[in-house]
Motif scaffolding. Structure first.
Motif, PDB file in Angstrom:
ATOM      1  N   LEU A   1       3.699  -1.071   0.823  1.00  0.00           N
ATOM      2  CA  LEU A   1       3.044  -2.322   0.432  1.00  0.00           C
ATOM      3  C   LEU A   1       2.397  -3.022   1.628  1.00  0.00           C
ATOM      4  N   ASP A   2       3.076  -3.028   2.763  1.00  0.00           N
ATOM      5  CA  ASP A   2       2.481  -3.652   3.952  1.00  0.00           C
ATOM      6  C   ASP A   2       1.163  -2.975   4.310  1.00  0.00           C
ATOM      7  N   ALA A   3       1.154  -1.646   4.269  1.00  0.00           N
ATOM      8  CA  ALA A   3      -0.065  -0.906   4.606  1.00  0.00           C
ATOM      9  C   ALA A   3      -1.169  -1.183   3.594  1.00  0.00           C
ATOM     10  N   ALA A   4      -0.794  -1.327   2.322  1.00  0.00           N
ATOM     11  CA  ALA A   4      -1.793  -1.585   1.283  1.00  0.00           C
ATOM     12  C   ALA A   4      -2.471  -2.933   1.504  1.00  0.00           C
ATOM     13  N   PHE A   5      -1.686  -3.955   1.771  1.00  0.00           N
ATOM     14  CA  PHE A   5      -2.290  -5.277   1.972  1.00  0.00           C
ATOM     15  C   PHE A   5      -3.035  -5.344   3.301  1.00  0.00           C
ATOM     16  N   ALA A   6      -2.565  -4.604   4.293  1.00  0.00           N
ATOM     17  CA  ALA A   6      -3.299  -4.555   5.564  1.00  0.00           C
ATOM     18  C   ALA A   6      -4.668  -3.919   5.376  1.00  0.00           C
TER      19      ALA A   6
END
Length: 468
Positions: free
Chosen positions: A60-65
């Motif tokens: 999820l962190d990578a997706a929003f980044a």
């Protein structure tokens, strides 16, 4: 009228999900959907899928980044952006796609069959674009993940939606057709695909024709004469419910056919004259293969149904974009590489071999590199024996053939093979590099294998040999 799924608010309503934190702008248009953070584009909704190999909730962190507008999740998970929680993310994706499909009013064209789906889809799209604006499956997005993404990509303003529907196991195709609800189906050819699971041609035919149950008005079926003969043989009850528009490369009685003696091939491409419901049109294709000329007939049949002028369709087909790894031509100085190694089954392998053999270049310039064909079950050895025999029967028409993998190696051990035919039991990098090193500076090489052998390594080795 059903609401299309074009905003975050629409997505929440379609999936009946619950926001962790309401998005700042629920009317924000969704730019697309993705389950891979490596290819996610800004404004996409990230689908957190859970598979045996990975859990999307860990990314999820990578997706929003990467710019995700929101994420669809199946469990509470910390995230730096709005998450929409649903019981099952894959089921929610299908629910959203089903609602979006119901909102569409344009023709939905589904391409099914054992061989040529991706190429035929690209041919159809190219034939329609002179007068129509539509969307199509990205790459080979033809499974339970790709089809809903294809549907959600369509816009209400589009003139058509073009989807590719595929199957590897019994029972996979019908749910995809039920989701897509096509108004037009194009049935390419039926052949020995995934026989490990379908067992025989009757099983293949039953699986492919299951899609026909979900044709929606105007319920137009366009089918190759080859495929329809098998439908009549193996699923007569299904055949009795449909009157297809048939296309054929030889039978002039078919409404869509190649005019006799007009098909010509060279290393630059293919020319032919087609007859489409009594109208004739000259076609120049920047691609190889008699079977691709055959696939072009399906594209012309669809163009005719959607009232695209045939001359306009023909002019567009002359500029057909490259279809990656489907008889793709790569010119490497004086060496032509033909990459058809996206996948392989007995019919597509024989067609690829014949395409090379029919080119107007000297036999001593032609090299064939084949890798094992997979997922053939009890038919595995017979299929490899048949391809090997085809090579033996045509020995004088090429300089060398390299067969990679245990199935071809076993077949060669049981047959008397010529010295120009070489077997390699293992598909190691060393083996593929060694094959590349044997190729002449002036020549044409065909590579063909099942996707699992990763012949992209061989392509790179050949490119390195002739470019560096």
């Amino acid at each position: 009228m059903t609401t299309p799924v074009t905003t975050l608010k629409d997505l929440a309503a379609a999936t009946r999900g619950t926001w962790s934190d309401p998005p700042p702008n629920p009317d924000l248009p969704i730019s697309g959907f993705s389950f891979d953070t490596r290819t996610l584009q800004p404004g996409n909704v990230f689908i957190a899928l859970t598979t045996p190999n990975a859990d999307g909730h860990d990314y999820l962190d990578a997706a929003f980044a990467a710019g995700a507008a929101a994420a669809l999740v199946a469990r509470p998970a910390p995230a730096p952006g709005p998450t929409l929680r649903v019981p099952d993310t894959l089921a929610a994706l299908h629910h959203a796609a089903a609602q979006h499909r119901t909102s569409l009013r344009q023709p939905v064209i589904a391409v099914i069959g054992s061989n040529g789906k991706t190429t035929t889809r690209q041919l159809i799209h190219t034939a329609l674009t002179p007068t129509l604006n539509g969307s199509q499956s990205p790459k080979s997005f033809n499974n339970h993940l790709g089809v809903p993404l294809t549907l959600l990509h369509a816009q209400p303003r589009h003139d058509f939606l073009l989807a590719e529907l595929g199957t590897n196991h019994p029972g996979e195709l019908e749910p995809l057709a039920q989701l897509a609800r096509p108004t037009h189906i194009v049935l390419t050819t039926l052949g020995a695909e995934h026989l490990e699971f379908f067992h025989d041609l009757a099983g293949v035919t039953r699986e492919e024709t299951s899609a026909l149950r979900h044709l929606h008005p105007p319920a137009t079926l366009i089918a190759s004469a080859q495929a329809w003969s098998l439908v009549l043989q193996h699923t007569p009850d299904t055949a009795a419910q449909h009157t297809p528009i048939l296309y054929d490369d030889n039978d002039t009685a078919a409404p869509v056919h190649i005019t006799p003696d007009t098909l010509k091939q060279s290393a630059q491409g293919t020319t032919l004259t087609a007859s489409v419901h009594g109208q004739t049109v000259d076609i120049t294709l920047p691609m190889l293969g008699r079977h691709n000329a055959f696939n072009t007939l399906a594209a012309l049949a669809v163009a005719h149904q959607l009232n695209v002028p045939l001359n306009a369709a023909a002019a567009s087909l002359a500029h057909l974009p490259t279809v990656t790894r489907r008889l793709e031509r790569i010119q490497l100085h004086n060496h032509l590489l033909i990459d058809d190694a996206y996948n392989a089954n007995p019919e597509s392998t024989r067609l690829a071999i014949d395409t090379l053999l029919q080119l107007d270049t000297p036999p001593d310039h032609k090299t064939i590199v084949l890798g094992d064909m997979r997922e053939l079950g009890d038919h595995t050895q017979t299929a490899h024996n048949d391809i090997l025999q085809h090579l033996i029967d045509n020995t004088r028409r090429y300089r060398a053939a390299h067969l990679v993998g245990p199935h071809y190696t076993h077949a060669a051990a049981n047959l008397e093979t010529p010295p120009t035919l070489h077997t390699h039991p293992r598909d190691t990098d060393h083996t593929l590099n060694a094959i590349a090193d044997t190729l002449p500076q002036h020549g044409t090489t065909l590579i063909k294998a099942s996707l699992g052998l990763n012949f992209l390594r061989l392509r790179h080795a050949i490119e390195a040999r002739f470019v560096n």
